[in-house]
Design a protein around this motif. Structure first.
Motif, PDB file in Angstrom:
ATOM      1  N   MET A 421       0.833  -1.204   0.000  1.00 55.84           N
ATOM      2  CA  MET A 421       0.000   0.000   0.000  1.00 55.84           C
ATOM      3  C   MET A 421       0.871   1.260   0.000  1.00 55.84           C
ATOM      4  O   MET A 421       0.544   2.248  -0.666  1.00 55.84           O
ATOM      5  CB  MET A 421      -0.928  -0.004   1.211  1.00 55.84           C
ATOM      6  N   VAL A 422       1.975   1.218   0.729  1.00 54.22           N
ATOM      7  CA  VAL A 422       2.908   2.359   0.736  1.00 54.22           C
ATOM      8  C   VAL A 422       3.491   2.577  -0.663  1.00 54.22           C
ATOM      9  O   VAL A 422       3.632   3.715  -1.112  1.00 54.22           O
ATOM     10  CB  VAL A 422       4.029   2.126   1.770  1.00 54.22           C
ATOM     11  N   ALA A 423       3.813   1.481  -1.329  1.00 53.35           N
ATOM     12  CA  ALA A 423       4.335   1.607  -2.692  1.00 53.35           C
ATOM     13  C   ALA A 423       3.298   2.250  -3.609  1.00 53.35           C
ATOM     14  O   ALA A 423       3.617   3.136  -4.416  1.00 53.35           O
ATOM     15  CB  ALA A 423       4.742   0.232  -3.225  1.00 53.35           C
ATOM     16  N   ASP A 424       2.039   1.825  -3.487  1.00 55.02           N
ATOM     17  CA  ASP A 424       0.979   2.418  -4.305  1.00 55.02           C
ATOM     18  C   ASP A 424       0.793   3.895  -3.979  1.00 55.02           C
ATOM     19  O   ASP A 424       0.454   4.701  -4.850  1.00 55.02           O
ATOM     20  CB  ASP A 424      -0.343   1.671  -4.075  1.00 55.02           C
ATOM     21  N   ASN A 425       0.998   4.241  -2.727  1.00 52.91           N
ATOM     22  CA  ASN A 425       0.856   5.628  -2.278  1.00 52.91           C
ATOM     23  C   ASN A 425       2.030   6.503  -2.712  1.00 52.91           C
ATOM     24  O   ASN A 425       1.920   7.733  -2.769  1.00 52.91           O
ATOM     25  CB  ASN A 425       0.714   5.637  -0.745  1.00 52.91           C
ATOM     26  N   GLY A 426       3.170   5.867  -3.043  1.00 53.21           N
ATOM     27  CA  GLY A 426       4.361   6.630  -3.394  1.00 53.21           C
ATOM     28  C   GLY A 426       5.211   7.002  -2.199  1.00 53.21           C
ATOM     29  O   GLY A 426       6.110   7.842  -2.295  1.00 53.21           O
ATOM     30  N   GLY A 427       4.936   6.369  -1.043  1.00 54.65           N
ATOM     31  CA  GLY A 427       5.638   6.721   0.180  1.00 54.65           C
ATOM     32  C   GLY A 427       6.961   5.995   0.358  1.00 54.65           C
ATOM     33  O   GLY A 427       7.529   5.432  -0.583  1.00 54.65           O
ATOM     34  N   ILE A 428       7.440   5.982   1.622  1.00 53.42           N
ATOM     35  CA  ILE A 428       8.765   5.425   1.907  1.00 53.42           C
ATOM     36  C   ILE A 428       8.788   4.820   3.302  1.00 53.42           C
ATOM     37  O   ILE A 428       8.159   5.338   4.237  1.00 53.42           O
ATOM     38  CB  ILE A 428       9.844   6.525   1.781  1.00 53.42           C
ATOM     39  N   VAL A 429       9.503   3.693   3.451  1.00 60.44           N
ATOM     40  CA  VAL A 429       9.765   3.074   4.754  1.00 60.44           C
ATOM     41  C   VAL A 429      11.250   3.226   5.034  1.00 60.44           C
ATOM     42  O   VAL A 429      12.090   2.679   4.302  1.00 60.44           O
ATOM     43  CB  VAL A 429       9.365   1.588   4.770  1.00 60.44           C
ATOM     44  N   MET A 430      11.584   3.961   6.086  1.00 60.61           N
ATOM     45  CA  MET A 430      12.973   4.242   6.438  1.00 60.61           C
ATOM     46  C   MET A 430      13.381   3.258   7.548  1.00 60.61           C
ATOM     47  O   MET A 430      12.790   3.236   8.623  1.00 60.61           O
ATOM     48  CB  MET A 430      13.130   5.695   6.855  1.00 60.61           C
ATOM     49  N   VAL A 431      14.373   2.442   7.238  1.00 55.68           N
ATOM     50  CA  VAL A 431      14.683   1.265   8.057  1.00 55.68           C
ATOM     51  C   VAL A 431      15.418   1.642   9.339  1.00 55.68           C
ATOM     52  O   VAL A 431      16.442   2.341   9.319  1.00 55.68           O
ATOM     53  CB  VAL A 431      15.505   0.254   7.242  1.00 55.68           C
ATOM     54  N   SER A 432      14.881   1.116  10.450  1.00 60.19           N
ATOM     55  CA  SER A 432      15.467   1.318  11.777  1.00 60.19           C
ATOM     56  C   SER A 432      16.692   0.427  11.968  1.00 60.19           C
ATOM     57  O   SER A 432      16.804  -0.643  11.372  1.00 60.19           O
ATOM     58  CB  SER A 432      14.421   0.993  12.836  1.00 60.19           C
ATOM     59  N   PHE A 433      17.634   0.876  12.840  1.00 60.30           N
ATOM     60  CA  PHE A 433      18.792   0.070  13.200  1.00 60.30           C
ATOM     61  C   PHE A 433      18.615  -0.593  14.575  1.00 60.30           C
ATOM     62  O   PHE A 433      19.547  -1.225  15.089  1.00 60.30           O
ATOM     63  CB  PHE A 433      20.064   0.927  13.253  1.00 60.30           C
ATOM     64  N   TYR A 434      17.454  -0.458  15.180  1.00 61.98           N
ATOM     65  CA  TYR A 434      17.238  -0.991  16.525  1.00 61.98           C
ATOM     66  C   TYR A 434      17.294  -2.512  16.477  1.00 61.98           C
ATOM     67  O   TYR A 434      16.549  -3.168  15.746  1.00 61.98           O
ATOM     68  CB  TYR A 434      15.890  -0.513  17.051  1.00 61.98           C
ATOM     69  N   ALA A 435      18.189  -3.097  17.277  1.00 60.94           N
ATOM     70  CA  ALA A 435      18.407  -4.540  17.234  1.00 60.94           C
ATOM     71  C   ALA A 435      17.120  -5.315  17.502  1.00 60.94           C
ATOM     72  O   ALA A 435      16.856  -6.356  16.886  1.00 60.94           O
ATOM     73  CB  ALA A 435      19.481  -4.934  18.246  1.00 60.94           C
TER      74      ALA A 435
END
Length: 551
Positions: A421-435
């Motif tokens: 759904m994010v891809a269809d929206n044109g958005g972005i997922v910014m990846v966390s470094f939290y173990a």
């Protein structure tokens, strides 16, 4: 004698013409045969050359003189000689007489006699014609040589260009050698000089509040904090100016974090104090950073050698259920709002709440964020909230610091259905470094983060993944990504995979977020151009001893 001293005797020619005329009458020769020959489709080349250069006014056996050919567009066509051959009372020249006599001979003699008639042509004319023919042949030969030279030159030039292109390709191939970590780090450094590295979330402002009560005079961030108590012993501290520079940061979103415990109390005040700390920090270290409030300002500061400082408010309860507060935060420089933290607000569900989504006021918040240009951050939101937002919003969204639920089923991570759904929206997922988000334990490595990036790329696409480490807000970091100096290690590790191109690294590092930011600005500008007014929706206040309640 028809010729005297090499010249035609005009009187003798005129007498010959009269005799020929009488002979025509006696023989009853038709009139069409008495006239000069009609123009033909092909003219003798020597005759063409002679007429072109002969300056006399004679008719040249019906083919005209040089003046006729000056009036035509080219020498290849025959001139119109009707005027010369059919005009009454015309003056017969010696050339016309010669042509008439030749015509009679052609029709009344054998081939041998026809050959003898050609001898009427003056010797001097034959010699001149032959000379001009030789000149024409020489000119043609020179033209052929010139054409050969030009063709040879361009062939040689083409070969040189091809060879140079191959050499450049070989040299570039040597420069982009990925065989060693050092080579890959060099590639990353070059790429991050061209594209700003943008991190979506850093909690340094909250640590400044915790460790120094928002005072910036206790320590110097340009000298580092790893030798200063209590920063040096804190598992939550990963950020200072030297390490940011070492990590090649191009833009940092500083989180104006508001704890859930402040909801309904002093949440708005805490948000304003966090914003103030971010602004003062940026002003104090203006040799290294400057505030940015637009996508263009990020790019401009990067070219100037500064990293951009931007503000995101973490926790929708910081609004105090007021759209007026939302608009005020935007005017202070806030460019994203995390709708929830780990607790629900009165208008949106947080991750622990599962399917709880937006209320009517929550939908109004989303629309007003679209109108003024605040990016919607869905990290910590429930699936219900995320799906409702993606249904309502007209601008791309972001997850500022999250990971893939398919690899680690941790609270706050994003499921594959929502990734699509994010891809269809044109958005972005910014990846966390939290173990705990990338490995579901306190033990993680850079390869765990790489796996989450690869998964999000596989599900949503390379255009929809970014970096949102969460430094200074996490107490367990992966080996190899211990602090803000380690970003190049992550990108170099990705380059070990031949499937990752340099363009992919640039998209991940910053271009994807810049596109999202610009799209949000475009929606804002469009709504402004259509005169969409501020949303006047009000959340009914709850009765509280901590708030003034008008009658």
């Amino acid at each position: 004698m028809l010729m005297t001293s090499g010249q035609w005797d005009v009187r003798a020619l005129e007498a010959l013409e009269r005799e020929a005329s009488d002979l025509f009458d006696v023989l009853d020769v038709p009139e069409r045969l008495r006239s000069p020959p009609a123009k033909t489709a092909v003219m003798d080349l020597e005759l063409q050359d002679h007429i072109k250069h002969c300056s006399c006014s004679c008719n040249h056996m019906g083919y005209g003189n040089f003046m006729d050919y000056q009036q035509t567009s080219c020498f290849g066509g025959l001139p119109d000689v009707t005027e010369h051959t059919h005009t009454s009372n015309r003056t017969t020249t010696h050339k016309e007489l010669t042509s008439s006599t030749e015509s009679l001979a052609i029709n009344n003699s054998n081939p041998g006699e026809r050959h003898s008639m050609k001898s009427l042509t003056p010797p001097s004319t034959q010699s001149s014609t032959k000379g001009r023919s030789e000149q024409s042949s020489a000119a043609a030969e020179n033209e052929r040589r010139w054409c050969f030279f030009v063709v040879t030159f361009f062939v040689a030039l083409t070969v040189c260009v091809v060879i140079i292109s191959l050499l450049i390709e070989v040299l570039l191939g040597q420069k982009t050698d990925r065989s060693s970590q050092a080579h890959r780090i060099d590639i990353v450094r070059r790429l991050l000089q061209e594209t700003p590295l943008i991190d979506g979330h850093n909690d340094l402002p909250w640590n400044i509040k915790r460790y120094s009560h928002n005072r910036l005079d206790y320590l110097n961030f340009t000298e580092g904090v790893r030798s200063v108590e209590p920063w040096s012993n804190s598992e939550w501290s990963h950020t200072d100016i030297p390490r940011l520079r070492q990590g090649l940061i191009g833009a940092q979103f500083w989180s104006a974090y508001v704890p859930c415990e402040a909801q309904g109390l002093d949440a708005v005040q805490l948000a304003l104090e966090q914003i103030d700390v971010i602004q003062r920090f940026t002003e104090l270290y203006d040799r290294h950073t400057a505030m940015a409030s637009s996508s263009q300002e990020i790019a401009t500061l990067h070219k100037q050698g500064l990293f951009a400082s931007l503000i995101g408010v973490e926790g929708g309860h910081a609004l105090g259920s007021s759209l007026g507060v939302l608009r005020s935060l935007y005017s202070l420089g806030v460019r994203y709002l995390t709708l929830t933290h780990t607790c629900d607000t009165t208008w949106a569900g947080a991750a622990p709440s599962g399917d709880r989504g937006l209320s009517a006021f929550g939908r109004a918040v989303v629309k007003e964020m679209n109108r003024i240009g605040v990016i919607i951050d869905l990290s910590h939101s429930s699936d219900g909230t995320a799906k409702d937002v993606l249904e309502v919003t007209r601008a791309p969204v972001m997850f500022s610091h999250s990971a893939a639920r398919a690899l680690c089923n941790a609270t706050g991570n994003v499921g594959d259905d929502i990734l699509r759904m994010v891809a269809d929206n044109g958005g972005i997922v910014m990846v966390s470094f939290y173990a705990l988000q990338v490995a579901c334990s306190r033990q993680a490595t850079v390869f765990d983060v790489v796996q989450h990036i690869r998964h999000i790329r596989a599900v949503a696409g390379i255009q929809h993944v970014g970096i949102g480490a969460g430094f200074d807000g996490i107490d367990a970091t992966p080996i190899g990504l211990e602090d803000v100096s380690k970003y190049p290690i992550l990108f170099a590790t990705l380059l070990e995979d031949p499937a990752w191109t340099e363009q992919d690294i640039s998209l991940l590092a910053g271009k994807n977020f810049l596109r999202v930011f610009k799209s949000v600005e475009n929606v804002r500008d469009y709504w402004k151009s259509t005169n969409i007014l501020p949303n006047e929706t009000v959340e009914p206040p709850k009765k509280s001893p901590c708030a003034y309640m008008p009658l």
